[in-house]
Scaffold this active site. Structure first.
Site, PDB file in Angstrom:
ATOM      1  CG  ASP A   1       6.077   8.024   5.171  1.00 43.36           C
ATOM      2  OD1 ASP A   1       5.577   7.847   4.041  1.00 43.36           O
ATOM      3  OD2 ASP A   1       5.738   7.364   6.173  1.00 43.36           O
TER       4      ASP A   1
ATOM      5  CE  LYS B   1      -1.440   5.341   2.223  1.00 42.75           C
ATOM      6  NZ  LYS B   1      -2.476   4.383   2.616  1.00 42.75           N
TER       7      LYS B   1
ATOM      8  CG  PHE C   1       0.243   5.818  10.074  1.00 43.22           C
ATOM      9  CD1 PHE C   1      -0.217   5.109  11.171  1.00 43.22           C
ATOM     10  CD2 PHE C   1       0.410   5.137   8.878  1.00 43.22           C
ATOM     11  CE1 PHE C   1      -0.526   3.753  11.076  1.00 43.22           C
ATOM     12  CE2 PHE C   1       0.106   3.782   8.772  1.00 43.22           C
ATOM     13  CZ  PHE C   1      -0.362   3.088   9.882  1.00 43.22           C
TER      14      PHE C   1
END
Ligand SMILES: Cc1ncc(COP(=O)(O)O)c(C=O)c1O
Length: 379
Positions: free
Chosen positions: A211, A240, A125
């Site tokens: 990532d 995040k 993702f």
């Protein structure tokens, strides 16, 4: 717009590992807004930094200099080097998808015309913009939005032979992987896999982009997930946890790669603004003072051990405080809904697994409390 299902509960306040709904009921938060509030809710140091910055200077266009962004960039560079500055450079943005979008554009600029293909893994993702959606290895998510930007190829996760085959040809410029597939179900890579990817990228002159949007900044028990595997990527994306809830993302690249961008190649209005970077500076100060990677290792070991002895838990996977419990004969969505009724927030990361991503400052008592609820719900 109806992009999310109707929420079961509405929160109005948070403190540490607790969230409070409109009626004042407390919930134990073991999801942290999807691995965002790594220092817990309303951390006083971050709150003070945001308030003070709001009274000083919120925003200046990137056409002008500011002082905080370069400071945060230098800290991130040192953390990417696990304590030693690497000499890389950072582009600040506002989210994980934007951090990856920056990495994808940088890869095209660095590799040059015709070498635009990025190879990523099934189950990955990487975001919801059109390019990061195509990088995301979940074809069912692509279908409603075809045609997507071209230049993406997907391979089986953690399969060196598959990557070896796909990352050939003059059109390939980069490989993009998560150290643990978070949204894909909390599936960690292995050191052998990441080291083989690094070798393959070196041999073929490809960029290795990692990532770290979900895994970065202490959550897995190291500053970055790739540090478990003893490799150094060329590009690292994060978001995040960087603002503990204030939106900020960052794309780090080693100096020679970052140098492929020329003025005008990429830009953002809000990215790197004083407010968001003041939050990030405070977050990183607290994270270093608290040694959050060490805390994630210790707390993660306690949580894992407690989950492993619950009869309905078939397997616990993940690293540090990014864990998933695979369930035997229990629907994870139902289990998460029951846990919420019982005052615990966890996430059904797949139909068969519950994800746990509490604050990195979570206490032993809070872990034991969460384990008791999970045990009861699954029983
Ligand atoms: C690994 C990874 N990359 C990228 C993203 C996208 O981040 P954002 O939702 O901030 O755009 C996510 C979000 O869950 C993620 O887990």
């Amino acid at each position: 717009m109806s992009t999310y299902p109707e929420p079961a509960v509405t929160f109005v306040r948070g403190e540490g590992s607790r969230l409070y709904d409109e009626s004042g009921r407390a919930y134990l938060d073991f999801l942290s807004g999807l691995a965002v509030t790594s220092l817990g809710h309303a951390h006083p140091t971050v709150a003070d930094a945001v308030c003070q910055q709001a009274r000083t200077l919120l925003h200046v266009s990137n056409l002008y200099g500011t002082t905080i962004g370069p400071e945060v960039a230098a800290t991130l560079d040192r953390l990417v080097g696990d304590g030693e500055p690497v000499g890389g450079r950072v582009f600040f943005c506002n989210s994980g998808a934007e951090a990856n979008e920056c990495a994808l554009k940088l890869a095209r600029r660095w590799a040059g015309p015709g070498r635009h293909v990025v190879v990523s893994a099934y189950g990955s993702f990487h975001g919801r913009t059109l390019a990061t959606l195509h990088a995301t290895g979940q074809p069912e998510k692509h279908e409603p939005f075809q045609p997507l930007p071209e230049g993406f190829r997907h391979v089986a996760w953690s399969d060196v032979a598959a990557l070896d085959q796909a990352a050939t040809g003059d059109d390939v410029g980069a490989v993009l992987l998560e150290p643990i597939q978070g949204e894909g179900g909390v599936n960690p890579a292995t050191a052998e896999y990441f080291q083989a990817v690094r070798r393959l990228c070196d041999e073929r002159g490809l960029l290795f982009i990692v990532d770290e949007v979900q895994t970065g900044l202490g959550r897995t028990g190291r500053w970055f997930g790739f540090q478990h595997f003893d490799v150094r990527p060329d590009v690292v994306t994060m978001a995040k946890a960087l603002g503990n809830g204030v939106p900020i993302g960052a794309c780090w690249a080693r100096d020679e790669v970052a140098g492929a961008f020329r003025p005008g190649d990429h830009a953002t209005t809000f990215g790197g603004q004083p407010l968001a970077t003041a939050a990030a500076r405070a977050v990183l100060e607290v994270m270093q003072a608290e040694d959050v990677p060490a805390r994630a290792r210790a707390a993660g070991a306690r949580l894992r051990k407690g989950l492993e002895v619950i009869p309905a838990v078939a397997e616990v996977r993940g690293l540090g405080l990014l864990l998933a419990a695979r369930l035997d004969d229990v629907d994870a969505r139902q289990a998460a809904a029951r846990a919420l009724d019982a005052g615990l927030i966890v996430n059904p990361v797949s139909p068969t697994a519950l994800r746990f991503a509490p604050s990195l400052l979570v206490t032993d008592d809070e872990i034991d409390e969460a384990l008791a609820v999970v045990g009861e719900v699954l029983a």
